[in-house]
Design an enzyme around this catalytic site. Sequence first.
Site, PDB file in Angstrom:
ATOM      1  N   PRO A 289       0.821  -1.219   0.000  1.00 34.56           N
ATOM      2  CA  PRO A 289       0.000   0.000   0.000  1.00 34.56           C
ATOM      3  C   PRO A 289       0.852   1.265   0.000  1.00 34.56           C
ATOM      4  O   PRO A 289       0.340   2.355  -0.238  1.00 34.56           O
ATOM      5  CB  PRO A 289      -0.826  -0.121   1.287  1.00 34.56           C
ATOM      6  CG  PRO A 289      -0.154  -1.141   2.113  1.00 34.56           C
ATOM      7  CD  PRO A 289       0.640  -2.021   1.210  1.00 34.56           C
TER       8      PRO A 289
ATOM      9  N   GLU B  46       1.881  -7.895   8.787  1.00 37.11           N
ATOM     10  CA  GLU B  46       2.244  -6.467   8.834  1.00 37.11           C
ATOM     11  C   GLU B  46       3.061  -6.061   7.620  1.00 37.11           C
ATOM     12  O   GLU B  46       3.434  -4.895   7.469  1.00 37.11           O
ATOM     13  CB  GLU B  46       3.058  -6.167  10.114  1.00 37.11           C
ATOM     14  CG  GLU B  46       2.231  -6.178  11.380  1.00 37.11           C
ATOM     15  CD  GLU B  46       1.000  -5.291  11.280  1.00 37.11           C
ATOM     16  OE1 GLU B  46       1.110  -4.152  10.832  1.00 37.11           O
ATOM     17  OE2 GLU B  46      -0.098  -5.776  11.652  1.00 37.11           O
TER      18      GLU B  46
ATOM     19  N   ARG C  29      -3.962  -7.896 -20.579  1.00 37.55           N
ATOM     20  CA  ARG C  29      -4.890  -7.529 -21.662  1.00 37.55           C
ATOM     21  C   ARG C  29      -4.266  -6.523 -22.639  1.00 37.55           C
ATOM     22  O   ARG C  29      -4.843  -6.242 -23.678  1.00 37.55           O
ATOM     23  CB  ARG C  29      -6.239  -7.065 -21.113  1.00 37.55           C
ATOM     24  CG  ARG C  29      -6.243  -5.816 -20.307  1.00 37.55           C
ATOM     25  CD  ARG C  29      -7.580  -5.667 -19.578  1.00 37.55           C
ATOM     26  NE  ARG C  29      -8.717  -5.565 -20.481  1.00 37.55           N
ATOM     27  CZ  ARG C  29      -8.995  -4.505 -21.209  1.00 37.55           C
ATOM     28  NH1 ARG C  29      -8.201  -3.446 -21.156  1.00 37.55           N
ATOM     29  NH2 ARG C  29     -10.041  -4.469 -21.993  1.00 37.55           N
TER      30      ARG C  29
ATOM     31  N   ASP D 193     -10.610   1.752 -24.555  1.00 35.98           N
ATOM     32  CA  ASP D 193     -10.940   1.681 -23.128  1.00 35.98           C
ATOM     33  C   ASP D 193     -10.587   2.967 -22.403  1.00 35.98           C
ATOM     34  O   ASP D 193      -9.702   3.702 -22.825  1.00 35.98           O
ATOM     35  CB  ASP D 193     -10.131   0.553 -22.456  1.00 35.98           C
ATOM     36  CG  ASP D 193     -10.744  -0.797 -22.704  1.00 35.98           C
ATOM     37  OD1 ASP D 193     -11.951  -0.851 -22.967  1.00 35.98           O
ATOM     38  OD2 ASP D 193      -9.990  -1.794 -22.630  1.00 35.98           O
TER      39      ASP D 193
END
Length: 248
Positions: A91, A118, A156, A171
Amino acid sequence: MKGIECNIITIFPQMFVSPLGESILKRARENGLLRVKIYDLRDYAGNKHRTTDDYPYGGGAGMVMKPEPVVRAVEEINKKSVRSKIILMSPQGKRFTQDMAKELAREERLTFICGRYEGIDERISLYFIDDEISIGDYVLTGGELPAMVVIDAVARLIPGVVGDQESVKADSFFSPMLDYPHYTRPASFREYKVPQVLLSGDHEKIRLWRKKEALKKTMEKRPDILKNADISEEDMCLLKEIKRERGY
Ligand code: SAM
């Protein structure tokens, strides 16, 4: 060799079975455009109990993933002549975007390290990786889902993975704009009708309508993208038209 190789280092190999075993990614794997190798981190634990985590130095909640098994797995992967780009899912990493997917799709080999608990001993992020990627500003229980998200977005973009490469180019985010609206049969559903222009058979009119609708959507939903976009002359004219119609 064309296509891409994705190596995944995880303590939960089973999590990848279904997402990589269905639909487009399944086909991409069958025809060799996407080559996935899963490395069960416990195989690299180097101890009888196959332990890959330990208590944190300094105390505190949770467990921390040990560095040695991760490095052993990475070294095994990098025994091959073409070095793999090593990516830590975290993150705290760079927020994943379509542009990053395009860059990764140019690589031959990628390796995704999936953390748990963690996270992984900080020395991995400091000394053993090339990139740290986050899929958004929230915290998940592990790096497996984030790795799958990145692999799906990258795969993709590999020519041949999605049947019609033109659809990939239309897209959202491929060009800086969001995608135009899509409709299918029936032409009239309850009181809602498909825009008449799409039934006209006039390809140029349809192209322009789609472009304009994509611009409208981007203006409404993601004005931030439009602010930084490299806009063509045609887009500029269409934007002026939209603003005029809306009385701006
Ligand atoms: N303590 C860490 C922190 O606050 O930065 C979070 C650890 S998280 C519970 C466990 C693992 O999930 C991380 O090591 C990472 O591999 C993965 N992870 C969680 N959220 C993620 C995200 N948004 N993007 C990428 N990976 C994520």
